[in-house]
Design a protein around this motif. Structure first.
Motif, short mmCIF file in Angstrom:
data_model
loop_
_atom_site.label_atom_id
_atom_site.label_comp_id
_atom_site.label_asym_id
_atom_site.label_seq_id
_atom_site.Cartn_x
_atom_site.Cartn_y
_atom_site.Cartn_z
N THR A 99 0.85 -1.19 0.00
CA THR A 99 0.00 0.00 0.00
C THR A 99 0.88 1.24 0.00
N GLU A 100 0.52 2.20 -0.82
CA GLU A 100 1.30 3.44 -0.87
C GLU A 100 0.73 4.45 0.11
N PHE A 101 1.58 5.27 0.67
CA PHE A 101 1.12 6.10 1.78
C PHE A 101 1.26 7.57 1.63
N GLU A 102 2.13 8.14 2.45
CA GLU A 102 2.07 9.57 2.66
C GLU A 102 2.31 10.34 1.37
N LYS A 103 1.54 11.44 1.27
CA LYS A 103 1.68 12.27 0.08
C LYS A 103 3.06 12.91 0.07
N ARG B 206 5.93 15.42 0.38
CA ARG B 206 6.04 16.58 1.27
C ARG B 206 6.10 17.86 0.43
N VAL C 249 0.57 19.30 2.74
CA VAL C 249 0.12 18.45 3.84
C VAL C 249 0.98 18.71 5.08
#
Lengths: 165, 449
Positions: free
Chosen positions: A13-17, A19, A107
């Motif tokens: 699963t891909e996560f954090e947008k 930066r 974000v």
């Protein structure tokens, strides 16, 4: 909690947008109201203005206290009501129509130290006349005239998108 | 189920935390645990304690970020092993994992890495074999690649996730496993309407939206990190904040659509801030641009966290956290700004009284030509008190209510800023408690649910 170890198999699963800044957009249709030359007691007179705004059912954004008054943003279609309402109070009122809010999305921007300063820096470098700056957890909001908003948007997109990635 | 520092700090706290995990298993769930380091600031295995071991060797030599990450990740590893062993003693099989072993991959930013992907295979295997996986929060692994061949190099680099790292780990693991829920256990009952140290009996909110909780965190409260909320929101995973030590049902973090109402959510306060206001009225418009550019360039380049940025034709100003003020002062006090093509050289002075540096610069510049001094007024004792709301701030009268209430309470408001979700007021630090309490009362937060 995971319910069933075999039911929910997910390979990856891909996560954090990314930066930093991911998007810049423009909100239109505002007027900036500058109230000046308020008499002492300054605070009481500011409150009188705000009470008059409430009574006239005017919604305010981007309130900024100035040495002799304050400024704020209203919907452009309320600019005429504002002028008549506040002039009745003897205040010096100047209304700048055609104000845009440039929203710079990033974000969790407080985690990116220096990012807010970078955005302000690019806004200054764009040459736009900045009316106000504000911030939220995921965006910085900059008030400028309609003639400046496109230039500011391009400056921010050109210099900051991907720069903190 | 993520357990924060206070939930793993003592044998009693760990027993209470483990009891919650066992209860979840007995209810038919397959719990996966994420743990923070044992204890908060000052505790023997807390992150800052480990860090000071390194820094104390020679305070003048800064450690490498890579080495810092290796060191501070030990706190969570230790915690995961102790937690897994405690579960075993309490009769439940458990396996401890480092972040990398659990399949948490990050970018290569030491100290503030972002989770890029999670491969849950090892966690799933552990669950299938009847174990409860206990994962070290706050860390992951960055795969280095051979620059020529492009192949992954063995081992990988250990990275830490920065602020909110263990909350973020929990949300990412929850999303990767398609969990029923992610539960963040702490020492408070959930998301409160205000800091209970400032407002006794501040109620616990039963439901808050992702945006509300992110804004609350942005403006000073530390209950849940917005990075965790962001991941949970992205993957639609129900997220809860609960207490390890009480039976309170806690707070559920939900999407905007699940909360159609309008309300004031809470009152927050930041730590100590210093507000600087530069008087630029003596400069021409072109010169002002050069001055502002130089000031903000330095703030940006030195990674300073600005609050309440404020620009007007006559002045510019911002607040910085008090612990960053000395850096700001060192950068700006006595700074000489020659304006290209201009007839004037500018000299910055931080505070009304000129420092030795400023006087020295003034003497050196005197023979060169006209020098104009830009003085920044400094207000050292400030804090930002914020009202956070959902679909509320655009209502007529919100500013009036807040400012009038503070005025009646004799709290001086130095500046304001607002956004879709919040209204922030810069007030003297000494009045923080009073400002939080009167706003909490005025906006009816004692009755919030």
């Amino acid at each position: 909690m995971a319910q069933n170890p075999t039911r929910n198999k997910v390979s990856e699963t891909e996560f954090e947008k990314r930066r930093g800044i991911n998007r810049v957009e423009v909100r239109e249709g505002f007027a900036q109201v500058h109230i000046s030359d308020l008499n002492e007691p300054l605070n009481d007179n500011r409150l009188k203005i705000l009470a008059a705004a409430k009574d006239a059912n005017i919604s305010l954004d981007f309130l900024k206290l100035t040495p002799d008054g304050m400024s704020f943003l209203v919907k452009e279609d309320q600019a005429n009501i504002v002028t008549s309402t506040f002039k009745d109070l003897g205040a010096n009122v100047a209304v700048e129509p055609g104000r845009h809010v440039v929203m710079v999305h990033a974000v969790n921007m407080r985690d990116e130290e220096g990012l807010i300063a970078s955005i302000v820096l690019q806004a200054i470098k764009s040459g736009a006349a900045i009316g106000h700056v504000s911030d939220m957890h995921d965006r910085v909001l900059i008030v400028v005239g309609k003639d400046d908003s496109d230039r500011l948007k391009k400056q921010l997109e050109g210099n900051l998108i991907g720069a903190h990635a | 189920m993520k357990f924060g520092g206070t939930s793993v700090a003592t044998p009693e706290a760990r027993a209470a935390s483990c009891a919650r995990v066992i209860a979840a298993k007995e209810q038919g769930f397959n719990p996966v645990v994420v743990v923070s380091a044992i204890g908060r600031r000052g505790a023997p295995y807390a992150t800052d304690t480990l860090l000071s071991m390194l820094r104390d060797i020679d305070p003048n030599v800064p450690p490498e970020p890579r080495e810092i990450d290796l060191l501070i990740s030990c706190g969570e590893i230790l915690s995961s092993v102790i937690f897994a062993h405690t579960l075993k003693i309490m009769g439940v099989a458990a396996q401890a994992f480092r972040g990398g072993q659990a399949g948490i991959y990050t970018d290569g930013t030491y100290g503030n890495a972002r989770i890029t992907r999670v491969n849950p295979e090892m966690m799933q295997r552990s669950l299938e074999q009847g174990y409860i996986p206990v994962i070290s929060g706050f860390q992951g692994i960055h795969v280095l690649r051979d620059p020529v061949q492009g192949r992954a190099l063995p081992g990988g680099e250990l990275t830490t996730l920065g602020r909110g790292g263990s909350d973020t780990t929990a949300a990412a693991v929850g999303a990767a496993l398609n969990a029923e829920a992610v539960e963040i256990y702490t020492d408070v009952d959930g998301v409160k309407t205000a800091d209970p140290d400032y407002v006794k009996n501040a109620p616990t909110l039963r439901t808050v939206t992702y945006d509300e909780v992110a804004e609350i965190a942005h403006l000073g409260a530390k209950v849940l990190h917005p990075r965790a909320a962001e991941i949970a929101m992205q993957y639609g995973i129900p997220l809860w904040v609960k207490s390890t030590f009480s039976e309170d049902p806690g707070t559920e973090i939900v999407g905007k659509d699940a909360f159609p109402g309008r309300r004031v959510t809470g009152v927050t306060h930041t730590g100590k801030l210093v507000y600087l206001q530069f008087d630029l009225s003596c400069a021409s418009e072109a010169d002002r641009t050069s001055l502002e550019t130089r000031i903000y360039e330095l703030m940006s380049r030195n990674h300073l966290n600005l609050h309440l940025p404020n620009l007007s034709p006559e002045s510019t100003g911002f607040a910085v956290p008090k612990d960053q003020f000395e850096v700001v002062k060192n950068l700006l006090d006595g700074l000489v700004i020659p304006v290209p093509g201009g007839k004037m050289t500018y000299l910055l002075q931080i505070g009304r009284d000129a420092s030795k540096e400023v006087e020295t610069q003034a003497e050196l510049l005197d023979p060169i030509g006209p020098v104009s001094r830009i003085v920044a007024e400094v207000n050292e004792g400030c804090t930002m008190v914020s009202l956070v709301g959902h679909e509320y701030m655009q209502q007529p009268g919100v500013f009036l209510s807040a400012l009038k209430e503070l005025s009646d309470a004799q709290v001086r408001v130095l500046q304001t800023t607002d956004s879709d979700y919040s209204l922030s007021l810069l007030v003297p630090e000494a009045d923080t408690r009073k400002a939080v309490a009167v706003l909490h009362d005025k906006f009816g937060l004692a009755q919030a649910i």
